[in-house]
Design a protein around this motif. Structure first.
Motif, mmCIF file in Angstrom:
data_model
loop_
_atom_site.group_PDB
_atom_site.id
_atom_site.type_symbol
_atom_site.label_atom_id
_atom_site.label_comp_id
_atom_site.label_asym_id
_atom_site.label_seq_id
_atom_site.Cartn_x
_atom_site.Cartn_y
_atom_site.Cartn_z
ATOM 1 N N HIS A 447 0.979 -1.272 0.132
ATOM 2 C CA HIS A 447 -0.030 -0.024 -0.018
ATOM 3 C C HIS A 447 0.870 1.129 0.039
ATOM 4 O O HIS A 447 1.988 1.416 0.458
ATOM 5 N N THR A 448 0.272 2.284 -0.527
ATOM 6 C CA THR A 448 1.066 3.486 -0.531
ATOM 7 C C THR A 448 0.181 4.543 0.349
ATOM 8 O O THR A 448 -0.954 4.780 0.321
ATOM 9 N N ALA A 450 0.020 8.184 1.828
ATOM 10 C CA ALA A 450 0.601 9.590 2.057
ATOM 11 C C ALA A 450 0.408 10.228 3.371
ATOM 12 O O ALA A 450 -0.542 10.029 3.987
ATOM 13 N N SER A 600 6.326 6.047 -9.110
ATOM 14 C CA SER A 600 5.258 5.099 -9.204
ATOM 15 C C SER A 600 5.802 3.792 -9.455
ATOM 16 O O SER A 600 5.424 2.745 -8.949
ATOM 17 N N ARG A 603 7.299 2.268 -6.277
ATOM 18 C CA ARG A 603 6.456 2.017 -5.469
ATOM 19 C C ARG A 603 5.648 0.673 -5.460
ATOM 20 O O ARG A 603 4.968 -0.151 -4.645
ATOM 21 N N ILE A 618 -0.625 12.655 -4.859
ATOM 22 C CA ILE A 618 -0.991 11.571 -4.021
ATOM 23 C C ILE A 618 -2.340 11.031 -3.943
ATOM 24 O O ILE A 618 -3.091 10.529 -3.279
ATOM 25 N N ALA A 621 -2.969 7.281 -3.614
ATOM 26 C CA ALA A 621 -2.632 6.689 -2.535
ATOM 27 C C ALA A 621 -3.764 5.829 -1.768
ATOM 28 O O ALA A 621 -4.872 6.280 -1.897
ATOM 29 N N ASP A 622 -3.465 4.798 -1.601
ATOM 30 C CA ASP A 622 -4.257 3.857 -0.865
ATOM 31 C C ASP A 622 -4.824 4.356 0.523
ATOM 32 O O ASP A 622 -6.014 4.143 0.724
ATOM 33 N N ILE A 624 -4.535 8.237 2.980
ATOM 34 C CA ILE A 624 -4.134 9.459 3.242
ATOM 35 C C ILE A 624 -4.153 9.856 4.563
ATOM 36 O O ILE A 624 -5.359 9.757 5.014
ATOM 37 N N THR A 637 -9.086 7.796 1.654
ATOM 38 C CA THR A 637 -8.713 8.003 0.312
ATOM 39 C C THR A 637 -9.031 9.485 0.045
ATOM 40 O O THR A 637 -9.666 10.270 0.660
#
Length: 701
Positions: A447-448, A450, A600, A603, A618, A621-622, A624, A637
């Motif tokens: 997962h990302t 932010a 990207s 990641r 972002i 992002a999964d 934030i 999100t």
């Protein structure tokens, strides 16, 4: 920083001066700091003991130094005594030739008494005459030959002693430098946060060099001077105990003068090296922020600050050298008084027949040999005090609190999925000022995450805690189920990569800078990482391609290209956790598109933490996290947070609503063909996207 991750050192809190204005750290500089310049001197005695205590491992060689010194001094102090015998041979031969052959010594003495008085008769009796004989040249040649051999041998042994001593001191300083270097890597980041780099650099370079010079000269002078004083004193007593006692008066007088003057000089030497560190910090700061100084026209102020620091250093250096320089003239003055006293009393003893003239000559030579090392010991206090002042500063560095050592035995996660969990984490830089309290979150593998929020909200601190650049005050952080405090820092950081807004490049080729993330990387791996990070697109336009040498600040490539190189370095490390801290904050729009696309790719299949002020970067992002004052006030999100209309929505509106409104309200030209106004932000972005798509850098949006 772990060499295996290609991670640069974390962004530090801002310090004073130009660093606060944006010139905090040069690319390739590294996090150096030091103590302030106003510290008080430690006790002189303990510092000397500790300094010379570092010579313990050289005991064997020091024994050889002392033995060679003993031999050299013994041979040297025998010279005047034997040379006095040569004077006696000449004087006796000169008087003997004036007397008729066949006359006895008693007859010659009686005749002299009747004609010249008792004093001349006493001199004649003590001269060891042989009436009718001249100078015994064979005996004179042998005596002078012995003296020559003694002095040559003494010089050879003295040279050997100096050779061994040089090795002793250089090995000692080598170990000291090694210990200081190792200490720097064990210091916590908080040490570098609160101290300027130039001060620490001064301790590591100037102070250690001064210690080396002081040890080299003081040990040599100490050994030779002490042995000479002892040897000369023994020879003095063999000639005349009365004159020897007179010479001994020099010792307590010299010690008293040295102690009285040295006490005042020590304060000046401490100030001298403290001001040296402060001046180095000033120079380093001014050099790092040179462009900023020019932009704001503050060079006059910089020059004035430099002149002030330079004047302070001049005053302390002059004071220390002047005060300590009084020691040798004062001791030499005392020695000259003793010299006069011995010459007068020695002459009376020769006149009374109690001593030979050669013995007086030898004693006068011994007087010089006796007072000279005492004066050297006094002047040695100059060097010793300066060296001890530097040693105190180095010892303060060696005694600084270190980061918490790695646990033994350490734990290590079985896998490398990259699952991160913050469990009621608390942290503060200063005990009375809380920053993060009771923070909990989970970052699932791949997962990302932010992290956004205003300046000072704790975003960078959050990722620094992941890397264990700082220790937690409460709670825990786990990586793949293992507490980071139970892991070694090397293991933790080998799983983590960082790309910062402050690009860190060292002097070397582009190939070496990329390979920094993975020691022993092959050319194929380097090329693959460069292609993934779009370094390969511009590197072929450089004169030497991947072998192009970057300077220590990466000045021969652009800011965006430097950022792409750091991303390639993170690529090649293949971390399971990735941290991106404002990695596009200093690049142009087109380069930002390349950097974003490279990030990207980077990641993919990694747990990523992205710190960003540009919210457009972002959106995908999964999760934030919105931080304010060290706490997570919102999470979700992009669409969820906008719909909530909270802190994130306000940040988003502040960034995009005003430009959009300005674009919508832009006046339409009244006449066909009239010149249009300046392009809006939206037009610039669209044109950049179109240009990138046309060039093949990106697909058209």
């Amino acid at each position: 920083m772990s060499a295996g991750t290609g991670a640069a050192a974390p962004q530090q809190k801002k310090t004073q001066g130009f660093q606060a204005a944006g010139a905090r750290r040069p690319i390739g500089g590294g996090p150096f700091g030091g103590m302030g310049s106003g510290e008080k001197a430690q006790n002189f005695g303990p510092s000397v003991k500790r300094l010379f205590g570092r010579l313990k491992s050289e005991r064997g060689w020091l024994t050889g130094v002392v033995l060679l010194g003993v031999v050299s001094v013994v041979l040297s102090v025998l010279g005047p005594k034997i040379l006095g015998n040569a004077t006696n041979i000449i004087f006796s031969g000169f008087l003997s030739k004036k007397l008729p052959a066949g006359m006895t010594v008693d007859q010659a003495v009686e005749a002299a008494r009747q004609k010249y008085g008792d004093q001349i008769a006493g001199v004649l009796r003590g001269a060891g005459i042989h009436p009718g004989h001249g100078i015994d040249f064979p005996a004179l040649e042998m005596t002078l030959g012995i003296v020559l051999v003694l002095y040559v041998a003494s010089s050879v042994f003295s040279w050997l002693q100096g050779y061994l001593l040089n090795g002793v001191t250089q090995r000692t300083v080598y170990r000291l430098r090694r210990d200081v270097e190792a200490k720097v890597h064990r210091l916590p980041l908080t040490y570098f946060d609160r101290t300027p780099r130039g001060e620490l650099l001064s301790r590591v370079t100037n102070d250690i060099d001064n210690i080396s010079q002081s040890l080299q000269q003081t040990i040599s002078q100490l050994v030779i001077s002490v042995l000479t004083v002892i040897g000369v004193l023994v020879m003095m007593f063999t000639i005349s105990w009365l004159l020897a006692l007179i010479a001994l008066i020099t010792v307590p007088l010299t010690i008293g003068i040295t102690a009285m003057i040295g006490k005042r000089a020590q304060k000046q030497f401490v100030a001298q090296w403290a001001h040296t560190g402060a001046l180095n910090a000033q120079i380093e700061e001014g050099y790092t922020g040179h462009a900023l100084v020019k932009v704001f026209g503050r060079h006059k102020e910089v020059e004035e600050r430099f002149a002030q620091k330079n004047q302070e250093l001049y005053g302390a250096s002059f004071g220390g050298q002047f005060v300590s320089g009084l020691i040798m003239p004062a001791t030499m003055f005392v020695g000259n008084l003793i010299y006069v006293a011995i010459a007068v009393i020695g002459g009376l003893l020769v006149a009374s027949g109690s001593m030979k003239i050669g013995d007086v000559q030898a004693f006068i030579q011994y007087t010089r040999q006796f007072t000279q090392p005492l004066a050297q010991l006094g002047s040695m206090a100059n060097l010793l005090q300066s060296g001890v002042a530097s040693a105190e500063r180095v010892f303060e560095l060696l005694d600084a609190d270190e980061e918490v050592p790695d646990p033994e035995p350490a734990q290590s996660p079985a896998g490398r999925t990259g699952r991160l969990e913050f469990d009621h984490v608390a942290f503060r830089y200063e005990p009375e000022k809380p920053l993060i309290d009771d923070l909990s979150l989970v970052a699932e593998p791949g997962h990302t995450i932010a992290v956004v929020g205003p300046t000072g909200a704790g975003k960078t601190t959050l990722v620094n805690l992941i890397m264990r650049f700082y220790e937690l005050d409460g709670g825990r952080i786990t990586v793949d189920g293992v507490d980071t405090s139970a892991m070694t820092r090397a293991d933790l950081r080998a799983r983590t990569g960082m790309v910062l807004q402050d690009t860190w490049l060292f002097q070397g080729t582009i190939r070496e800078n990329i390979a920094y993330g993975k020691p022993g990387a092959t050319d194929d791996e380097i090329t693959a990482a460069a292609e993934a990070a779009y370094v390969d697109r511009f590197v072929h336009s450089l004169p030497d391609g991947y072998d192009t040498v970057l300077d220590d600040e990466g000045g021969n490539v652009s800011a965006g290209e430097k950022q792409l190189i750091t991303i390639a370095r993170a690529f090649i490390a293949k971390p399971s956790v990735l941290i991106l801290d404002e990695a596009t904050s200093s690049v142009d729009t087109r380069t930002e598109l390349l950097v974003q696309r490279a990030m990207s790719e980077l990641r993919k299949d990694r747990t990523s933490f992205v710190i960003a002020h540009r919210l457009s970067t972002i959106r995908d992002a999964d999760l934030i996290l919105v931080m304010e004052a060290g706490a997570i006030v919102e999470q979700g999100t992009h669409d969820e947070l906008l719909a909530a209309g909270g802190a994130y929505a306000r940040l988003y509106e502040a960034q995009f609503a005003a430009p959009v409104d300005a674009e919508e309200q832009a006046p339409v030209p009244a006449l066909v063909g009239a010149p249009a106004g300046p392009p809006t932000a939206g037009q610039i972005v669209r044109e950049g996207l179109e240009e990138a798509a046309e060039s093949g850098d990106l697909e058209a949006p």
